[in-house]
Write a protein that holds these residues in place. Structure first.
Motif, PDB file in Angstrom:
ATOM      1  N   ILE A  62      -5.110  -8.941  -1.671  1.00 42.51           N
ATOM      2  CA  ILE A  62      -4.892  -7.975  -2.717  1.00 42.51           C
ATOM      3  C   ILE A  62      -5.913  -7.357  -3.815  1.00 42.51           C
ATOM      4  O   ILE A  62      -6.274  -7.240  -3.936  1.00 42.51           O
ATOM      5  N   ASP A  63      -5.264  -5.419  -3.970  1.00 41.99           N
ATOM      6  CA  ASP A  63      -5.612  -4.809  -4.352  1.00 41.99           C
ATOM      7  C   ASP A  63      -5.360  -3.989  -5.952  1.00 41.99           C
ATOM      8  O   ASP A  63      -3.867  -4.802  -6.358  1.00 41.99           O
ATOM      9  N   ALA A  64      -6.646  -5.004  -6.439  1.00 42.72           N
ATOM     10  CA  ALA A  64      -6.173  -5.621  -8.289  1.00 42.72           C
ATOM     11  C   ALA A  64      -4.984  -4.157  -8.888  1.00 42.72           C
ATOM     12  O   ALA A  64      -4.395  -5.009  -9.893  1.00 42.72           O
ATOM     13  N   ARG A  65      -5.432  -3.240  -8.359  1.00 43.15           N
ATOM     14  CA  ARG A  65      -5.484  -2.113  -8.720  1.00 43.15           C
ATOM     15  C   ARG A  65      -3.316  -2.209  -8.654  1.00 43.15           C
ATOM     16  O   ARG A  65      -1.964  -1.610  -9.591  1.00 43.15           O
ATOM     17  N   LYS A  66      -3.237  -2.842  -7.954  1.00 38.17           N
ATOM     18  CA  LYS A  66      -1.787  -2.965  -7.474  1.00 38.17           C
ATOM     19  C   LYS A  66      -0.424  -4.237  -7.709  1.00 38.17           C
ATOM     20  O   LYS A  66       0.665  -4.421  -7.844  1.00 38.17           O
ATOM     21  N   GLY A  67      -1.487  -5.305  -6.879  1.00 43.41           N
ATOM     22  CA  GLY A  67      -0.832  -6.220  -7.661  1.00 43.41           C
ATOM     23  C   GLY A  67       0.177  -6.900  -6.732  1.00 43.41           C
ATOM     24  O   GLY A  67      -0.350  -6.600  -4.867  1.00 43.41           O
ATOM     25  N   VAL A  68       0.215  -7.962  -6.948  1.00 42.77           N
ATOM     26  CA  VAL A  68       0.985  -8.100  -5.665  1.00 42.77           C
ATOM     27  C   VAL A  68       2.815  -7.690  -5.426  1.00 42.77           C
ATOM     28  O   VAL A  68       3.489  -6.681  -6.051  1.00 42.77           O
ATOM     29  N   ILE A  69       2.164  -6.940  -4.226  1.00 46.03           N
ATOM     30  CA  ILE A  69       3.163  -5.684  -3.717  1.00 46.03           C
ATOM     31  C   ILE A  69       4.377  -6.284  -2.675  1.00 46.03           C
ATOM     32  O   ILE A  69       4.573  -7.287  -1.947  1.00 46.03           O
ATOM     33  N   GLU A  70       5.207  -5.534  -1.971  1.00 50.42           N
ATOM     34  CA  GLU A  70       6.019  -5.439  -0.995  1.00 50.42           C
ATOM     35  C   GLU A  70       5.337  -6.344   0.413  1.00 50.42           C
ATOM     36  O   GLU A  70       5.892  -7.616   0.592  1.00 50.42           O
TER      37      GLU A  70
END
Ligand SMILES: Nc1nc2c(ncn2[C@@H]2O[C@H](COP(=O)(O)OP(=O)(O)O)[C@@H](O)[C@H]2O)c(=O)[nH]1
Lengths: 416, 302
Positions: A112-120
């Protein structure tokens, strides 16, 4: 030393290549000439450090050129374990590649990219990991350096992910805050995140328990080949060669041959230079039975006390892997362990939108689609539900027109 | 399955390879085992014994002979066949040259390595083999990292990286059309070090050129080559006596030696563990172009 196969799942640019590169580089698992090539390369990061993603460049170059996107395998080992990485692309159009890589994995790293968090994409990858029954999951929350190694931000993502894990029924989830670029918590513990008390990714990979509980698993051995030397000295020799798929067999155990249902007991277990009294999961052996019964490739030996389901009408999860959509009027082949028989998909119950996890009822089954179906087979299959016993619950569909593997089946239960 | 802690990693690799060999026996009508005389195919032979004894192998061994072999390899091969009592089929590159199917390369770097492909494909066609077992490993280099265990080739022996079949669990799809064949790689998941550790554990004998010995060598393109009648040499080539061993046993014209004092298998394992250079780094013809392997695979080479 044992073997751990794992898959890495992440979206483009989450840092998958950098993470694998860092893992190889910091664990000193790179060969000298590869290292030379790495240092000689003029691809550098912005801060002038070497770009570790080069180590896994195979896929990347292809992605750019639009050619083969596939599962690439990489190998490294430490003193504790031999690791096999199945590196599959994470984009939705490569779902079948991820399913392929996941089918053999004992562990999944979800990035997970920490800047984006949980995404689709995270939802999709987690769903697939659960569907394919990967027993262990590590969520690496990457690029922590870009958030100043902030603990709150990390905790927020962990909590969001836990909700998702529950929804897709993933257990055994481990979380690690990392920076693949800077090397925090990949091989070495991070000095930038003193608030994180857990182990680094490599420590975790080296020590995670991947034992299969053999005592609980039911004994299954698909017969691959019958050894019959038919020489003067070995006139009556008849050995059933195969690899124990699950559980274990011991001399004198009562066994049933499926689908015929004949029963006998194990007279002898053979290997080239030993006759072990027990054949446990994963061992390739030759079995001799006490009685002379007709057994051939495609038959399944099971412990008589632990019968699998035997059926011709079976509910299953299906992942479609061919550009030509599923044709419910066409007769395909299904391969389940050493058995191949004709089949038809007699009913599509639903498809799953793997980004939202919603069910869909209308459209046809196309490339990368996943859903639940009912399969009808010409000969009965002796199987276990995939979620209970992967080794006897997975099957592939082959299109007899092209001979290509077009579908992956996770068998669930017999339909009356 | 992959996740099993009861087996040591070598036991697990071995069990997987035996499983794959038995799948070949069960799924194909006319399989063959490609035997190069190298340590990887020698390992395959041991695995075949484990898979099929006390029965006979359900396939012959096939050796593509460039005619430029190390004498030690041929000695080894013939003794091994004698011991096994199995059938050996030899395809001669010289025959392909005589028949005008291939033309001998000229110049200093001339090698018969590339010519092997034609002889191999002819041998496959002549005997109508539908599966050829080979000792390639995925860790050998990038182009192999995506190779399947069952890898389908069209009737021209070509590998199409875009048309590879998905390979799930341990279910290998060996269905093919007439004229196609499958290359099967039972030790795909082994690394070079795994092979050496297995050879040590199983006490498998190897051709002597794998171990350090004195030999006349010349230096070509920065690599040590065995001086031999097969190598086109001129005044510039200086022959020196060196202490060397070989990490692969291919055609003498393109198999580079490494300076070594590893006389025992333990020494070799130590040498590799310190990993000076990966195995294919020592095979000259891969240096010709970066994509050499991918090209040769598309062309039908192992
Ligand atoms: N700041 C920072 N950048 C990273 C980190 N990991 C990867 N990157 C960068 O993110 C970009 C994409 O990384 P890459 O490994 O190629 O991503 P992939 O597409 O998932 O394989 C590259 O520019 C990397 O240098 C990280 O931990 N911190």
């Amino acid at each position: 030393m044992d073997i751990l196969k794992f898959i890495t799942a992440g979206s483009v640019d989450d840092g998958k290549s950098t993470l694998i590169g860092r893992l190889l580089y910091d664990s000193e698992a790179i060969l000298a000439d590869q290292l030379e090539a790495l240092h000689a390369s003029n691809r550098k990061n912005d801060d002038g450090t070497i770009d570790l993603a080069i180590l896994t460049d195979g896929l990347k170059a292809e992605r750019e050129q639009g050619i083969t996107i596939d599962v690439a395998y990489k190998y490294f080992n430490t003193d504790k374990r031999k690791f096999i990485i199945a590196d599959a692309p994470g984009h939705i159009q490569y779902t079948r590649n991820m399913v392929t890589g996941a089918s053999n994995a004992g562990l999944a790293i979800i990035l997970i990219d920490a800047r984006k968090g949980v995404i689709e994409q995270t939802i999709r990858h987690s769903f697939l990991v659960s569907l394919l029954g990967i027993p262990q999951v590590v969520v690496c929350i990457n690029k922590m350096d870009m958030l100043d190694y902030n603990e709150e931000a990390y905790n927020q993502i962990v909590n969001n992910y836990k909700a998702l894990a529950e929804k897709v029924e993933l257990n055994n989830v481990k979380f690690i805050p990392v920076s693949a670029l800077k090397g925090d918590n990949i091989v070495h513990s991070s000095i930038n995140m003193p608030w994180y008390k857990g182990e680094s990714l490599l420590d975790y990979l080296e020590n995670v328990d991947i034992k299969v509980d053999n005592s609980a698993a039911h004994a299954r051995l698909p017969v691959q080949w019958v050894i019959r030397p038919q020489t003067d000295e070995l006139h009556d020799y008849r050995g059933y060669a195969g690899r124990v798929a699950s559980g274990s067999f011991r001399v004198n155990d009562p066994v049933t041959v499926l689908p015929s249902g004949f029963t006998s007991s194990i007279a002898k277990i053979e290997q080239l230079d030993a006759d072990p009294v027990e054949a446990s999961t994963g061992m390739s052996v030759t079995i001799h039975l006490a009685d002379d019964i007709d057994i051939s490739r495609g038959d399944l030996l099971v412990n008589s006390a632990e019968q699998p389901q035997v059926a011709q009408l079976i509910e299953a999860d299906l992942c479609w892997m061919d550009t030509r959509p599923l044709d419910s009027t066409h007769t395909y082949l299904v391969q389940h362990n050493s058995k191949v028989t004709r089949c038809r998909i007699s009913e599509v119950l639903y498809k799953v939108n793997i980004n939202t996890l919603e069910k869909q009822y209308d459209e046809e089954f196309k490339l990368n689609d996943i859903g639940r179906i009912v399969i009808k087979t010409a000969d009965a299959l002796a199987f276990d539900p995939y979620q209970k016993n992967k080794a006897n619950g997975g099957a592939i569909i082959i299109d007899s027109r092209t001979n290509v593997t077009v579908g992956a089946l996770m068998l669930r239960s017999a339909v009356d | 399955m992959s996740t099993n802690n009861h087996l040591d990693y070598l036991d697990e690799l071995e069990a997987e390879a035996i499983y794959i060999l038995r799948e070949v026996a069960g799924q194909f009508e006319k399989p063959a085992l490609l035997f190069s005389g190298g340590k990887d195919s020698i390992t395959l032979v041991r695995l075949a014994e484990k898979a099929f004894r006390p029965g006979k192998f359900p396939f012959p061994l096939v050796h593509i002979d460039t005619g430029h072999n190390f004498i030690e390899t041929i000695d080894y091969r013939d003794r091994m066949i004698e011991r096994l009592g199995e059938k050996l089929i030899i395809g001669h590159v010289q025959d392909s040259i005589n028949e005008g199917k291939v033309v001998e390369q000229k110049g200093k770097n001339a090698s018969r390595n590339a010519l092997q492909t034609v002889t191999l494909l002819d041998t496959i066609a002549k005997h109508q083999f539908d599966a050829c077992i080979g000792g390639a490993r995925r860790d050998e280099e990038k182009a192999r990292a995506k190779e399947r265990i069952f890898s389908v080739r069209d009737e021209f022996g070509q590998w199409d990286p875009k048309r590879q079949r998905p390979e799930l669990w341990n279910l290998y799809n060996g269905k093919i059309h007439k004229g196609e064949n499958v290359r099967v790689f039972p030790i795909s998941n082994w690394t070079e070090l795994d092979v050496w550790n297995y050879i040590r554990r199983e006490k498998i004998e190897l051709p002597s050129i794998y171990f350090a010995h004195e030999r006349d060598c010349i230096t070509r393109n920065g690599q040590l080559m065995a001086a031999s009648p097969f190598l086109n040499m001129d005044e510039e080539d200086v022959v020196e006596r060196r202490n060397v061993r070989f990490r692969t046993v291919g055609d003498m014209t393109c198999t580079a030696a490494v300076e070594s004092y590893a006389y025992q298998i333990d020494d070799i394992i130590n040498e590799i563990s310190e990993s000076k250079i990966s195995e294919r780094g020592a095979r000259m013809d891969d240096k010709v172009s970066e994509a050499a392997m991918e090209d040769r695979k598309k062309g039908g080479y192992f």
